[in-house]
Design an enzyme around this catalytic site. Structure first.
Site, PDB file in Angstrom:
ATOM      1  N   GLN B 107       0.839  -1.199   0.000  1.00 40.75           N
ATOM      2  CA  GLN B 107       0.000   0.000   0.000  1.00 40.75           C
ATOM      3  C   GLN B 107       0.874   1.250   0.000  1.00 40.75           C
ATOM      4  O   GLN B 107       1.639   1.470   0.938  1.00 40.75           O
ATOM      5  CB  GLN B 107      -0.863  -0.045   1.274  1.00 40.75           C
ATOM      6  CG  GLN B 107      -1.815   1.101   1.446  1.00 40.75           C
ATOM      7  CD  GLN B 107      -2.513   1.021   2.804  1.00 40.75           C
ATOM      8  OE1 GLN B 107      -2.027   0.365   3.730  1.00 40.75           O
ATOM      9  NE2 GLN B 107      -3.641   1.671   2.943  1.00 40.75           N
ATOM     10  N   SER B 110       0.776   6.556   2.823  1.00 39.94           N
ATOM     11  CA  SER B 110       1.423   7.544   3.695  1.00 39.94           C
ATOM     12  C   SER B 110       2.697   8.099   3.075  1.00 39.94           C
ATOM     13  O   SER B 110       3.380   7.409   2.314  1.00 39.94           O
ATOM     14  CB  SER B 110       1.783   6.913   5.035  1.00 39.94           C
ATOM     15  OG  SER B 110       0.631   6.610   5.755  1.00 39.94           O
ATOM     16  N   SER B 142       4.487  -1.743   4.397  1.00 41.48           N
ATOM     17  CA  SER B 142       4.734  -3.127   4.808  1.00 41.48           C
ATOM     18  C   SER B 142       4.854  -3.997   3.576  1.00 41.48           C
ATOM     19  O   SER B 142       4.032  -3.901   2.663  1.00 41.48           O
ATOM     20  CB  SER B 142       3.581  -3.665   5.652  1.00 41.48           C
ATOM     21  OG  SER B 142       3.287  -2.789   6.687  1.00 41.48           O
ATOM     22  N   GLU B 225      -9.370  -1.574   5.713  1.00 40.46           N
ATOM     23  CA  GLU B 225      -8.143  -1.787   6.464  1.00 40.46           C
ATOM     24  C   GLU B 225      -8.463  -1.879   7.962  1.00 40.46           C
ATOM     25  O   GLU B 225      -7.929  -2.730   8.667  1.00 40.46           O
ATOM     26  CB  GLU B 225      -7.168  -0.644   6.208  1.00 40.46           C
ATOM     27  CG  GLU B 225      -5.894  -0.750   7.047  1.00 40.46           C
ATOM     28  CD  GLU B 225      -4.845   0.281   6.676  1.00 40.46           C
ATOM     29  OE1 GLU B 225      -5.218   1.378   6.237  1.00 40.46           O
ATOM     30  OE2 GLU B 225      -3.656  -0.031   6.833  1.00 40.46           O
ATOM     31  N   GLU B 358      -6.182   8.515  17.520  1.00 40.92           N
ATOM     32  CA  GLU B 358      -6.750   9.868  17.585  1.00 40.92           C
ATOM     33  C   GLU B 358      -7.631  10.149  16.362  1.00 40.92           C
ATOM     34  O   GLU B 358      -8.732  10.682  16.487  1.00 40.92           O
ATOM     35  CB  GLU B 358      -5.616  10.903  17.674  1.00 40.92           C
ATOM     36  CG  GLU B 358      -4.892  10.918  19.021  1.00 40.92           C
ATOM     37  CD  GLU B 358      -4.000   9.694  19.248  1.00 40.92           C
ATOM     38  OE1 GLU B 358      -3.603   9.031  18.270  1.00 40.92           O
ATOM     39  OE2 GLU B 358      -3.686   9.395  20.419  1.00 40.92           O
TER      40      GLU B 358
END
Lengths: 374, 388
Positions: B107, B110, B142, B225, B358
């Site tokens: 993936q 980020s 990953s 996910e 968060e």
């Protein structure tokens, strides 16, 4: 099995909720708690006669609805949501279950109709997992003497069911002295019950653990209802209440707490549903052999574990939601006129009722094979 | 089709195919529609309700299984996104080898400058005829080192507000210009990678969904996910709890009263979380994961961290040891393996990966509870004008 609600259960919920919306709003409850009659027996009769809630657990051959713990749980959710001051838990759940366990038939029939109300004469705080306090004795003439504190639903009971040792006795309320004491929980007041040579009828051998654990597992659903009201009401309030020129519900410091409360309630719902479902499955109809209780295995042990898990979780989660609800309401949450304090008081009393969370965790240790230090 | 029908289908399949040849068996299982029964026919499924998959898994329990540690991103995230947004050609091309494990997926979401605020990402994809040219840097990837394909979100229009200028692609990890560097983590090993994309050319047939619609497509991936991380079915007392209770039961000399109370509370919390997951799956059995899945992931992270910490404490002297700090590539993502120290450190990632706790609380508060968002200064500004 399912952890969701069936259509029949949703219909039952809707009829209870409609009636309570009409007859048991926050203003009515606030007014009633300081009146001479804190329990609303007119509402109770209507619930019993119109909807048949008093006889849900009672088999049809004894005039009941022949329903199960699952339907009882749904009614408890709604009664909790309204903190309805009616003796459903005390008469239609605990007393009725005790009578069904000892095989009593006549009184069960009367309780199912809602015309007669009973209470189990044990402290509301009694733990399923410990011997009941031995404060009542049987005289040589078969009468009962002694005192039981903190009995819920006693002042509106026509009949008291008194465990003495392993035996359950029946005492007419007029033969006991029932003194209501100022109670932490304003919507489920408790009383001190005194017997002084009270005439009593022995009903049979009584498995207190089985009855109280059944009650604790279902009390979790009432607690769920309390928690849901607190969450919904707080959510509505923080969307409306403005400070610093924005709704206070837009501040992350508050949103994150609400997310945690929501997660607690989501898990309380799953735990309460699971307990109700397994208690329903393990409470075999009268014609079947009784399910094994305690750690002896089978459906009874699964149900007891589910009840202990639900009782431990829902007690703490509901109290937490109620306490946060008071805090997030700010000053208004500390006032007598806002109903949130009724829910806090119910949540705190219910935390102790039928075994504190620690007692249920100890039961989990036993039932899930997690022994303590040697 | 009922559960019994599916069971007999699975038994017939098993009678006709030799589980001895792992790959051929898995390929045949996909072709028979027994890979994921809720997928359409011809794409590994039978168009049945999701819960019937459990029947298949029960019948085929003793046969070759998928390696979910390596295939997790493909199965949990890429597949549902391809199914929802892919063209027929893309579904036909990608889903079968994804499922059998012949092709591994990672993936590329980020970036160093775009974590919780994923929509601010800066990797550019510029159209060049029938191709897109991709430049940028991705991180926390990953399994990039053994992946054939990646799901990628890149900026295709810097002149519009950030949520509107992204497009979703399938990235060929073997294409020239893709460079994978291991990123060492607090566990000592490198499960994640940095991925540098320099002039990577992707055909337009690798675009998933419409141009500029990348954020919406990515939401599908992200919701899946969270369910994949927090919503996996576990048995009662299983998962991290199973790891801890095994030690607890076999080594009574380690027990203390304090640890006992904490263990019991965590056992109750794990159990109610498991039940909530079961209930959620019942609700979703026909549909797609909603934002409620975020709640399960929140709970999973918190319980895993508390339990793995308790495990280290419980083991005393052994808890002071660590199995291996050497810098090496991990073969797969593994939350429950290796020693207690590794598990404790790895669990710290559970509240960061796939959306920090968060951000998940924000999602629950805004999308489930309907609370207003914080005042935003970045919503209506073109991406290129945002402060960076």
């Amino acid at each position: 099995m399912t952890l969701l609600y069936t259509e029949v259960e949703e219909e039952l919920r809707a009829s209870v909720r409609d009636l309570l919306a009409d007859r048991c709003g926050p203003d009515a409850v606030l007014k009633r708690i300081e009146s001479d009659a804190p329990y609303d027996m007119d509402l109770w009769k209507t619930l019993a006669h119109q909807i048949g809630v008093a006889g849900l657990l009672v088999p049809e051959e004894y005039g009941g609805a022949g329903a199960t713990a699952r339907e009882v749980a749904v009614v408890l959710e709604e009664l909790g949501r309204a903190v309805a001051p009616v003796p459903f838990l005390t008469s239609a759940v605990l007393a009725t279950k005790a009578l069904l366990e000892v095989g009593e038939e006549d009184l069960v029939r009367e309780l199912a109709s809602g015309d007669v109300t009973a209470a189990l004469a044990v402290p509301l705080s009694a733990s399923p997992y410990r011997p009941l306090p031995e404060t009542v004795t049987v005289g040589e003439d078969g009468t009962l003497s002694g005192q039981v504190r903190a009995v819920a639903g006693a002042d509106v009971a026509d009949v008291l069911l008194v465990p003495v040792g392993a035996e359950l006795y029946r005492v007419a309320a007029e033969h006991a002295r029932v003194e209501v004491v100022p109670s932490l929980d304003l919507t489920r007041p408790i009383a001190t019950v005194t017997f002084a040579g009270a005439p009593a009828t022995a009903l049979g051998r009584f498995d207190a653990r089985r009855v109280l654990a059944f009650g604790a597992g279902l009390l979790a659903s009432e607690q769920l209802g309390v928690a849901e009201w607190c969450l919904d009401t707080t959510l509505a309030y923080i969307k409306e209440r403005h400070q610093f020129a924005r709704p206070i519900g837009s501040f992350q410091a508050i949103k994150h707490r609400m997310a945690d409360l929501w997660l607690d309630v989501v898990r309380a719902r799953a735990a309460a549903r699971n307990a109700a479902d397994l208690l329903a499955a393990s409470s075999a109809p009268a014609s079947d052999p009784p399910a094994p209780s305690g750690a002896s295995g089978g459906a009874g042990a699964d149900a007891e574990l589910a009840a202990a898990v639900a009782a431990a979780w829902c007690s703490e989660a509901t109290l937490h939601v109620a306490e946060e609800s008071v805090q997030l309401h700010g000053g208004i949450g500390m006032t007598w006129e806002h109903p949130v304090h009724l829910y806090l008081k119910r949540a705190k009393a219910a935390q102790i009722a039928l075994g504190a969370p620690g007692a249920h965790e100890d039961a989990v240790a036993e039932l899930a094979d997690l022994p303590g230090p040697v | 089709m009922t559960g019994d029908d599916v069971a007999s289908l699975a038994r017939e399949f098993l009678a006709a195919h030799d589980p001895g040849d792992r790959l051929e068996f898995l390929r045949a299982r996909f072709d028979a529609g027994l890979a994921w029964v809720h997928f359409p026919e011809g794409l590994g499924g039978l168009g049945l309700p999701r819960e019937l998959q459990l029947v298949v898994e029960r019948e085929l329990a003793g046969t070759p299984q998928l390696d979910t540690g390596v295939q997790g991103i493909g199965l949990g995230m890429a597949a549902p996104t391809i199914l929802a947004f892919g063209t027929e050609e893309q579904k036909k091309r990608f889903l079968r080898p994804l499922w059998t494990g012949e092709e591994i997926w990672c993936q590329l979401f980020s970036e160093p400058g775009a974590g919780s605020d994923l929509a601010t990402l800066a990797t550019r994809a510029v159209r060049d005829g029938d191709e897109w040219v991709v430049d940028g840097q991705k991180v926390w990837t990953s399994g990039a080192h053994h992946s054939r394909w990646a799901i990628l979100v890149a900026r295709t229009d810097p002149d519009v507000p950030k949520h509107r200028g992204m497009t979703y692609f399938v990235c060929d990890m073997h294409a020239p210009g893709v460079e994978v560097r291991p990123l060492r983590q607090i566990t000592g090993e490198a499960e994640f990678n940095e991925v540098f994309l320099t002039g990577v050319r992707l055909g337009d047939d690798l675009r998933l969904g419409e141009i500029g619609d990348g954020w919406r497509v990515a939401q599908m991936t992200l919701m899946n996910e969270r369910v994949a991380i927090g919503g996996a079915p576990v048995r009662r007392g299983g998962g991290m709890m199973g790891v801890v209770t095994e030690t607890w039961r076999s080594r009574p000399e380690l027990r203390t009263h304090d640890l006992h109370r904490r263990l019991l509370r965590l056992w109750v919390e794990s159990e109610v979380t498991r039940l909530a997951g079961t209930r959620l799956r019942e609700q979703l059995s026909a549909g797609q994961p909603g934002p409620e899945g975020s709640g399960m992931k929140l709970a999973f992270a918190s319980i895993n961290q508390a339990l793995s910490g308790l495990d280290v404490e419980l083991r005393a002297e052994e808890g002071l040891e660590y199995d291996d700090w050497s810098f090496r590539r991990s073969e797969s993502v593994d939350f429950f393996g290796r020693g207690p120290g590794y598990r404790y450190l790895r669990a710290k990632g559970n509240s960061i990966e796939g959306g920090t706790s968060e951000i998940l609380r924000n999602i629950v508060a805004e999308r489930v509870l309907g609370l207003p968002s914080e005042p935003r200064v970045d919503k209506d500004v073109p991406w290129k004008d945002l402060p960076r």
